[in-house]
Design a protein around this motif. Structure first.
Motif, mmCIF file in Angstrom:
data_model
loop_
_atom_site.group_PDB
_atom_site.id
_atom_site.type_symbol
_atom_site.label_atom_id
_atom_site.label_comp_id
_atom_site.label_asym_id
_atom_site.label_seq_id
_atom_site.Cartn_x
_atom_site.Cartn_y
_atom_site.Cartn_z
ATOM 1 N N PHE A 207 0.887 -1.321 0.007
ATOM 2 C CA PHE A 207 0.139 -0.053 -0.082
ATOM 3 C C PHE A 207 0.814 0.978 -0.112
ATOM 4 C CE2 PHE A 207 -2.246 3.461 2.234
ATOM 5 C CZ PHE A 207 -3.501 3.505 1.558
ATOM 6 N N GLN A 208 0.888 1.890 -1.155
ATOM 7 C CA GLN A 208 1.542 3.014 -1.349
ATOM 8 C C GLN A 208 3.199 2.732 -1.247
ATOM 9 O OE1 GLN A 208 0.174 6.050 1.469
ATOM 10 N NE2 GLN A 208 -1.758 6.453 0.094
ATOM 11 N N LYS A 209 4.007 3.040 0.047
ATOM 12 C CA LYS A 209 5.456 3.044 0.193
ATOM 13 C C LYS A 209 5.660 1.739 1.030
ATOM 14 C CE LYS A 209 7.133 7.404 -1.215
ATOM 15 N NZ LYS A 209 7.793 8.651 -0.830
ATOM 16 N N LYS A 210 4.551 1.393 1.565
ATOM 17 C CA LYS A 210 4.712 0.012 2.600
ATOM 18 C C LYS A 210 4.252 -1.333 1.881
ATOM 19 C CE LYS A 210 3.591 3.152 6.307
ATOM 20 N NZ LYS A 210 2.597 3.154 7.762
ATOM 21 N N LYS A 211 5.057 -2.242 2.100
ATOM 22 C CA LYS A 211 4.807 -3.388 1.750
ATOM 23 C C LYS A 211 4.892 -4.664 2.818
ATOM 24 C CE LYS A 211 9.052 -4.324 -0.663
ATOM 25 N NZ LYS A 211 9.747 -4.886 -1.725
ATOM 26 N N ALA A 212 4.414 -5.677 2.517
ATOM 27 C CA ALA A 212 4.629 -6.793 3.471
ATOM 28 C C ALA A 212 4.859 -8.175 2.556
ATOM 29 C CB ALA A 212 3.491 -7.158 4.266
ATOM 30 N N ASN B 78 -1.877 -7.374 -9.243
ATOM 31 C CA ASN B 78 -3.304 -6.746 -9.340
ATOM 32 C C ASN B 78 -3.691 -6.239 -8.066
ATOM 33 O OD1 ASN B 78 -3.811 -8.076 -11.837
ATOM 34 N ND2 ASN B 78 -3.641 -9.876 -10.857
ATOM 35 N N ASN B 79 -4.608 -5.024 -8.359
ATOM 36 C CA ASN B 79 -5.204 -4.246 -7.155
ATOM 37 C C ASN B 79 -6.315 -4.772 -6.626
ATOM 38 O OD1 ASN B 79 -3.202 -2.064 -7.441
ATOM 39 N ND2 ASN B 79 -4.372 -1.075 -9.050
ATOM 40 N N TYR B 80 -6.361 -4.691 -5.254
ATOM 41 C CA TYR B 80 -7.375 -5.261 -4.473
ATOM 42 C C TYR B 80 -8.159 -4.440 -3.834
ATOM 43 C CZ TYR B 80 -6.832 -10.056 -6.369
ATOM 44 O OH TYR B 80 -6.787 -10.953 -7.189
ATOM 45 N N ARG B 81 -9.429 -4.435 -3.348
ATOM 46 C CA ARG B 81 -10.176 -3.543 -2.314
ATOM 47 C C ARG B 81 -9.979 -4.368 -1.262
ATOM 48 N NH1 ARG B 81 -12.416 1.053 -2.766
ATOM 49 N NH2 ARG B 81 -12.124 1.000 -5.128
ATOM 50 N N VAL C 66 -7.356 0.504 -1.648
ATOM 51 C CA VAL C 66 -6.814 -0.375 -2.532
ATOM 52 C C VAL C 66 -5.330 -0.557 -2.340
ATOM 53 C CG1 VAL C 66 -6.326 -0.457 -5.048
ATOM 54 C CG2 VAL C 66 -8.234 0.657 -4.119
ATOM 55 N N VAL C 67 -5.160 -2.070 -2.151
ATOM 56 C CA VAL C 67 -3.817 -2.625 -2.110
ATOM 57 C C VAL C 67 -3.316 -3.432 -3.471
ATOM 58 C CG1 VAL C 67 -3.987 -2.470 0.326
ATOM 59 C CG2 VAL C 67 -4.517 -4.614 -0.874
ATOM 60 N N SER C 68 -2.221 -3.592 -3.381
ATOM 61 C CA SER C 68 -1.608 -4.465 -4.808
ATOM 62 C C SER C 68 -1.011 -5.765 -4.142
ATOM 63 C CB SER C 68 -0.513 -3.799 -5.332
ATOM 64 O OG SER C 68 0.654 -3.699 -4.366
ATOM 65 N N VAL C 69 -1.888 -6.700 -4.747
ATOM 66 C CA VAL C 69 -1.504 -8.160 -4.298
ATOM 67 C C VAL C 69 -0.838 -8.783 -5.433
ATOM 68 C CG1 VAL C 69 -2.327 -10.390 -3.663
ATOM 69 C CG2 VAL C 69 -3.770 -8.245 -2.773
ATOM 70 N N PHE D 97 -15.936 -12.807 -9.594
ATOM 71 C CA PHE D 97 -14.682 -12.891 -9.474
ATOM 72 C C PHE D 97 -14.038 -11.492 -8.995
ATOM 73 C CE2 PHE D 97 -15.397 -16.321 -12.127
ATOM 74 C CZ PHE D 97 -14.545 -17.404 -11.652
ATOM 75 N N SER D 98 -14.886 -11.018 -7.963
ATOM 76 C CA SER D 98 -14.503 -9.625 -7.696
ATOM 77 C C SER D 98 -12.909 -9.533 -6.740
ATOM 78 C CB SER D 98 -15.567 -9.080 -6.555
ATOM 79 O OG SER D 98 -16.591 -9.185 -6.921
ATOM 80 N N ARG D 99 -12.269 -8.814 -6.976
ATOM 81 C CA ARG D 99 -10.763 -8.454 -6.458
ATOM 82 C C ARG D 99 -11.048 -7.672 -5.072
ATOM 83 N NH1 ARG D 99 -7.531 -6.833 -11.950
ATOM 84 N NH2 ARG D 99 -7.094 -9.146 -12.571
ATOM 85 N N VAL D 100 -11.408 -8.453 -4.146
ATOM 86 C CA VAL D 100 -11.578 -7.833 -2.708
ATOM 87 C C VAL D 100 -10.585 -9.138 -1.762
ATOM 88 C CG1 VAL D 100 -13.908 -6.848 -3.041
ATOM 89 C CG2 VAL D 100 -13.643 -9.026 -2.294
ATOM 90 N N VAL D 101 -10.367 -8.373 -0.817
ATOM 91 C CA VAL D 101 -9.506 -9.152 0.049
ATOM 92 C C VAL D 101 -9.919 -8.773 1.555
ATOM 93 C CG1 VAL D 101 -7.337 -7.329 0.063
ATOM 94 C CG2 VAL D 101 -7.114 -9.942 0.485
ATOM 95 N N LEU D 102 -9.582 -9.595 2.550
ATOM 96 C CA LEU D 102 -9.462 -9.120 3.810
ATOM 97 C C LEU D 102 -8.125 -9.503 4.581
ATOM 98 C CD1 LEU D 102 -12.544 -10.790 3.455
ATOM 99 C CD2 LEU D 102 -12.940 -10.616 5.896
ATOM 100 N N LEU D 103 -7.691 -8.543 5.322
ATOM 101 C CA LEU D 103 -6.454 -8.624 5.956
ATOM 102 C C LEU D 103 -6.579 -8.833 7.453
ATOM 103 C CD1 LEU D 103 -4.980 -5.329 4.273
ATOM 104 C CD2 LEU D 103 -5.115 -7.782 3.120
ATOM 105 N N ASP D 104 -5.444 -9.768 7.894
ATOM 106 C CA ASP D 104 -5.458 -9.792 9.452
ATOM 107 C C ASP D 104 -5.036 -8.399 9.992
ATOM 108 O OD1 ASP D 104 -2.697 -10.136 10.688
ATOM 109 O OD2 ASP D 104 -2.474 -10.774 8.859
#
Length: 445
Positions: A150-155, A219-222, A213-216, A189-196
């Motif tokens: 997300f932006q400049k942060k990544k995991a 691709n981008n996911y909401r 919106v994050v990049s997985v 096939f929605s690009r949606v995601v749940l985060l811990d």
């Protein structure tokens, strides 16, 4: 009783000397008890980690029909009819495709023997398992790893779990905010995601992650939800895991090129029926899939847990034995001070013998005195161990598998061993005292 009084009187009359004598016993007992407690705590922590989701039974495919499921020889099922030993009636007889027809050509193993290709599992097969008494639900899914940014942060190394529509009704997932996956997410096939929550904190900090919106991968996911995952960052996902995320298994399959169903889990509320019901479910799935050479088996952690605890037990014993050397050093100190005590009390021994004390009574007197000295040292060492373990539990709780546990057996054993050390190293001084000639002892200056 009189000998016990003599022993306490002698110890109390030389407090400093007695305490310094007990230091080796105190350190030895405390060291051994602390190490044993850490080992027991690790075992308890590992057991808790392995068994906390025991009601969720995982079923997996094995290419070789071993006749064993979770280490239990189930053999051919009598109610499968002819061919039951090979997974039930032939696939064609049940109007189903043979494995070679389901998933391409058969593969050849290293021995030149033809092996059937693993079947592509259908969710309708897994749904049939809920008809088995004892199973009240199921879920299927797939997994992959990817970088989420997300932006400049990544995991990096985020464990992405694809789940089907029954997942949230079967698995106990604590949703902290947002929503779960809906049927439209699967069909569209929605690009949606749940985060811990840990991953959300890492990427967004104090900012609200919902609808961001994050990049997985590419691709981008909401982000539609935040959930609590107690396993994120633990050994379950690997030491370098960046957390976990959930998305539709259909979407994960299309984006990451995996099968829609890699993981099969059935829910068995009564943990006492896990093996029985799990084996029946695995046999049923083997029958439904039509596999002939391979079979489905339930994934059971009992053997892994047993081996892990065995290794921890061996390590604890070895380190405890090394720490126990200080007990031997303490025992030598006890023997030395008791020899000094015999020399100092030569006239007292001679007087007791002149008054009729037998050799055995003198022997018992000094053995009891030596034993009392080590028992008191053992009690102090046990108290010190409790204090050290409390400190470790409060300071290093996050890095331990489980808090140190001092079992009753270890506590009682440490005191008994302390007494044994006192008897063992008190024999020589006591024997010397009992052999003194009363006349020579009375003349001793």
């Amino acid at each position: 009783m009189q000998n016990w009084k003599f022993a306490m009187s002698s110890i109390m009359s030389h407090k400093l000397r007695s305490f310094l004598t007990m230091v080796g016993i105190i350190i030895g007992v405390a060291s051994v008890v602390v190490i044993m407690a850490l080992g027991d705590g690790m075992k308890a922590g590992v057991t808790k980690t392995f068994t906390k989701d025991q009601e969720y039974v995982q079923i997996s495919y094995s290419p070789n029909k071993s006749g064993y499921v979770t280490g239990i020889n189930i053999g051919p099922s009598d109610d499968m009819g002819e061919g039951g030993g090979e997974g039930g009636p032939a696939a064609e007889d049940r109007g189903m495709a043979a494995p070679s027809d389901i998933d391409g050509e058969n593969a050849e193993d290293i021995d030149g023997q033809v092996q059937e290709t693993p079947p592509v599992v259908q969710e309708s097969w897994v749904k049939e398992l809920t008809k088995i008494e004892g199973i009240d639900g199921y879920y299927v899914g797939n997994t992959s790893n990817a970088t989420i940014a997300f932006q400049k942060k990544k995991a990096d190394g985020v464990n992405i779990q694809g789940v089907n529509e029954t997942y949230f009704s079967v698995k106990k997932v604590e949703l902290l905010s947002g929503r779960k996956l809906t049927p439209s997410d699967y069909s569209n096939f929605s690009r949606v995601v749940l985060l811990d929550e840990g991953l959300a904190q890492q990427l967004f900090g104090t900012e609200n992650p919902l609808n961001q919106v994050v990049s997985v991968g590419d691709n981008n996911y909401r982000v539609v939800g935040i959930f609590k995952d107690p396993n994120a960052g633990t050994a379950l996902y690997g030491a370098s895991s960046g957390g976990s995320a959930l998305m539709a298994n259909t979407q994960l399959a299309s984006e990451f090129g995996t099968e829609e169903i890699q993981n099969i889990v059935v829910h068995v509320p009564d943990v006492k029926q896990i093996k029985t019901v799990g084996i029946e479910a695995a046999q049923k799935l083997t029958e439904l899939s039509g596999v002939r050479q391979g079979e489905f088996q339930i994934f059971n952690l009992d053997s892994i847990l047993e081996e892990t605890n065995k290794v921890v037990g061996i390590m604890t014993t070895v380190i405890g034995a090394i720490a126990g050397i200080s007990l031997l050093v303490g025992g030598i100190g006890v023997m030395n001070i008791m020899l000094v005590s015999v020399t100092e009390r030569t006239r007292e021994i001679g007087l007791r013998k002149a008054l009729g004390a037998t050799r055995s009574k003198i022997l018992v007197q000094f053995l009891i005195e030596s034993m009392v000295l080590t028992i008191i040292g053992g009690l102090i060492g046990l108290g010190l161990a409790y204090g050290v373990n409390s400190l470790i539990a409060s300071v290093a709780a996050a890095t331990l598998e489980g808090p140190p546990i001092i079992s009753l057996n270890v506590a009682i054993g440490s005191i008994i061993f302390s007494a044994f050390v006192g008897i063992l190293f008190g024999i020589l001084p006591a024997n010397k005292a009992s052999k003194l000639n009363p006349i020579e002892a009375l003349r001793y200056e």
